[in-house]
Design a protein around this motif. Structure first.
Motif, PDB file in Angstrom:
ATOM      1  N   MET A   9       1.031  -1.591   0.098  1.00  0.00           N
ATOM      2  CA  MET A   9      -0.059  -0.376  -0.094  1.00  0.00           C
ATOM      3  C   MET A   9       0.790   1.709  -0.063  1.00  0.00           C
ATOM      4  N   ALA A  10       2.206   1.237   0.014  1.00  0.00           N
ATOM      5  CA  ALA A  10       3.105   2.397   0.306  1.00  0.00           C
ATOM      6  C   ALA A  10       4.087   1.994  -0.767  1.00  0.00           C
ATOM      7  N   SER A  11       4.728   3.048  -1.322  1.00  0.00           N
ATOM      8  CA  SER A  11       6.270   3.069  -1.679  1.00  0.00           C
ATOM      9  C   SER A  11       6.870   3.414  -0.851  1.00  0.00           C
ATOM     10  N   VAL A  12       8.128   2.481  -0.088  1.00  0.00           N
ATOM     11  CA  VAL A  12       9.288   2.425   0.540  1.00  0.00           C
ATOM     12  C   VAL A  12      10.370   2.601   0.117  1.00  0.00           C
ATOM     13  N   THR A  13      11.416   3.592   0.632  1.00  0.00           N
ATOM     14  CA  THR A  13      12.770   3.481   0.241  1.00  0.00           C
ATOM     15  C   THR A  13      13.115   2.980   1.746  1.00  0.00           C
ATOM     16  N   VAL A  14      14.028   1.877   0.627  1.00  0.00           N
ATOM     17  CA  VAL A  14      14.785   0.738   1.973  1.00  0.00           C
ATOM     18  C   VAL A  14      16.753   1.737   2.163  1.00  0.00           C
ATOM     19  N   PRO A  15      16.600   1.674   3.481  1.00  0.00           N
ATOM     20  CA  PRO A  15      17.806   2.689   3.015  1.00  0.00           C
ATOM     21  C   PRO A  15      18.880   0.927   3.874  1.00  0.00           C
ATOM     22  N   GLU A  16      20.096   2.137   3.776  1.00  0.00           N
ATOM     23  CA  GLU A  16      21.580   0.894   3.581  1.00  0.00           C
ATOM     24  C   GLU A  16      21.420   0.533   5.233  1.00  0.00           C
ATOM     25  N   LEU A  17      21.048  -0.721   5.418  1.00  0.00           N
ATOM     26  CA  LEU A  17      21.132  -1.739   7.066  1.00  0.00           C
ATOM     27  C   LEU A  17      22.201  -2.302   7.337  1.00  0.00           C
ATOM     28  N   SER A  18      22.466  -1.303   8.945  1.00  0.00           N
ATOM     29  CA  SER A  18      23.328  -2.707   9.325  1.00  0.00           C
ATOM     30  C   SER A  18      23.403  -2.619  10.593  1.00  0.00           C
ATOM     31  N   GLY A  19      23.857  -3.702  11.561  1.00  0.00           N
ATOM     32  CA  GLY A  19      23.764  -3.531  12.889  1.00  0.00           C
ATOM     33  C   GLY A  19      22.312  -3.876  13.526  1.00  0.00           C
ATOM     34  N   GLU A  20      22.462  -2.333  14.591  1.00  0.00           N
ATOM     35  CA  GLU A  20      20.629  -2.851  14.679  1.00  0.00           C
ATOM     36  C   GLU A  20      19.073  -2.066  13.785  1.00  0.00           C
ATOM     37  N   LEU A  21      19.588  -2.022  12.997  1.00  0.00           N
ATOM     38  CA  LEU A  21      18.790  -1.735  12.005  1.00  0.00           C
ATOM     39  C   LEU A  21      18.487  -2.999  11.062  1.00  0.00           C
ATOM     40  N   ALA A  22      19.128  -3.835  10.882  1.00  0.00           N
ATOM     41  CA  ALA A  22      19.742  -5.322  10.326  1.00  0.00           C
ATOM     42  C   ALA A  22      18.808  -6.160  10.984  1.00  0.00           C
ATOM     43  N   ARG A  23      19.067  -6.201  11.985  1.00  0.00           N
ATOM     44  CA  ARG A  23      18.533  -6.810  13.042  1.00  0.00           C
ATOM     45  C   ARG A  23      16.632  -6.764  12.920  1.00  0.00           C
ATOM     46  N   GLY A  24      16.802  -5.609  13.448  1.00  0.00           N
ATOM     47  CA  GLY A  24      15.200  -4.683  13.318  1.00  0.00           C
ATOM     48  C   GLY A  24      14.111  -5.375  11.865  1.00  0.00           C
ATOM     49  N   ARG A  25      15.646  -5.221  11.231  1.00  0.00           N
ATOM     50  CA  ARG A  25      14.650  -5.668   9.828  1.00  0.00           C
ATOM     51  C   ARG A  25      14.446  -7.190   9.678  1.00  0.00           C
ATOM     52  N   GLU A  26      14.962  -7.988  10.429  1.00  0.00           N
ATOM     53  CA  GLU A  26      14.624  -9.285  10.766  1.00  0.00           C
ATOM     54  C   GLU A  26      13.473  -9.778  11.822  1.00  0.00           C
ATOM     55  N   LEU A  27      13.296  -9.276  12.652  1.00  0.00           N
ATOM     56  CA  LEU A  27      13.053  -9.021  13.327  1.00  0.00           C
ATOM     57  C   LEU A  27      11.660  -8.983  13.319  1.00  0.00           C
ATOM     58  N   PHE A  28      11.160  -7.903  12.245  1.00  0.00           N
ATOM     59  CA  PHE A  28      10.541  -7.601  11.013  1.00  0.00           C
ATOM     60  C   PHE A  28       9.510  -8.205  10.587  1.00  0.00           C
ATOM     61  N   ALA A  71      -3.423  -5.228   7.057  1.00  0.00           N
ATOM     62  CA  ALA A  71      -2.808  -4.442   7.197  1.00  0.00           C
ATOM     63  C   ALA A  71      -1.840  -3.282   7.446  1.00  0.00           C
ATOM     64  N   PRO A  72      -2.309  -2.204   7.815  1.00  0.00           N
ATOM     65  CA  PRO A  72      -1.674  -0.998   7.562  1.00  0.00           C
ATOM     66  C   PRO A  72      -0.086  -1.119   6.840  1.00  0.00           C
ATOM     67  N   PRO A  73       0.306   0.152   5.990  1.00  0.00           N
ATOM     68  CA  PRO A  73       1.749   0.440   6.320  1.00  0.00           C
ATOM     69  C   PRO A  73       2.432   0.864   7.216  1.00  0.00           C
ATOM     70  N   LEU A  74       3.108   0.895   7.609  1.00  0.00           N
ATOM     71  CA  LEU A  74       3.968   1.629   9.052  1.00  0.00           C
ATOM     72  C   LEU A  74       4.302   2.518   8.618  1.00  0.00           C
ATOM     73  N   VAL A  75       4.801   2.684   6.709  1.00  0.00           N
ATOM     74  CA  VAL A  75       5.643   3.856   6.062  1.00  0.00           C
ATOM     75  C   VAL A  75       4.640   4.161   5.466  1.00  0.00           C
ATOM     76  N   HIS A  76       4.043   5.618   7.136  1.00  0.00           N
ATOM     77  CA  HIS A  76       3.466   6.828   6.223  1.00  0.00           C
ATOM     78  C   HIS A  76       2.997   7.207   7.630  1.00  0.00           C
ATOM     79  N   MET A  77       2.462   8.832   7.221  1.00  0.00           N
ATOM     80  CA  MET A  77       2.662   9.828   8.088  1.00  0.00           C
ATOM     81  C   MET A  77       1.473   9.534   9.092  1.00  0.00           C
TER      82      MET A  77
END
Length: 141
Positions: A39-58, A77-83
């Protein structure tokens, strides 16, 4: 009597405008069929460390409903990348409460979100950091 007529006319005009807005697709709570498409267009930044772990958990705990990269799933379910979920409206604590207690439907028409009891507070912190990184990269805040 005249001010009352003007007030009731203004209320009617607002109701008509609001209805037109909803019918045009402007309501954040409007869902489509259960297609599950993003439902949303998402730009994914480079992920490492805690952010990469967050992605795995998500991906393990949230993506089945909220979609890959938190883009939402139409009819599911709704997009969390939303205003709506920017920090000024839903602080990080809202993510912790959502996982621990679930969430009653309030912005969207997907129904209530159940609790996700198997996710620890430390994992929610990593997931939240990941979602916030996606939001920033996508221009949400």
């Amino acid at each position: 009597m005249r001010p009352l007529v003007l007030l009731s006319g203004a209320v009617a005009l607002l109701a008509i405008a609001g209805g037109a807005y909803l019918l045009s697709g402007g309501d954040a709570g409007r869902t489509t069929t259960g297609s599950g498409t993003p439902m949303a267009s998402v730009t994914v930044p480079e992920l490492s460390g805690e952010l990469a772990r967050g992605r795995e958990l998500f991906d393990a705990s949230c993506a089945s409903c909220h979609g890959a990269n938190a883009a939402g799933r139409a009819g599911i379910a709704p997009p969390l990348v939303h205003m709506i979920y920017e920090p000024g409206h839903h602080a990080d604590g809202a993510f912790f409460l959502a996982a621990a207690r679930g969430v009653r439907q309030h912005h969207w028409s997907f129904g209530d979100m159940p609790a996700v009891p198997d996710v620890t507070p430390q994992e929610v912190a990593a997931i939240t950091a990941y979602v916030r990184a996606l939001q920033r990269a996508s221009g949400i805040f």
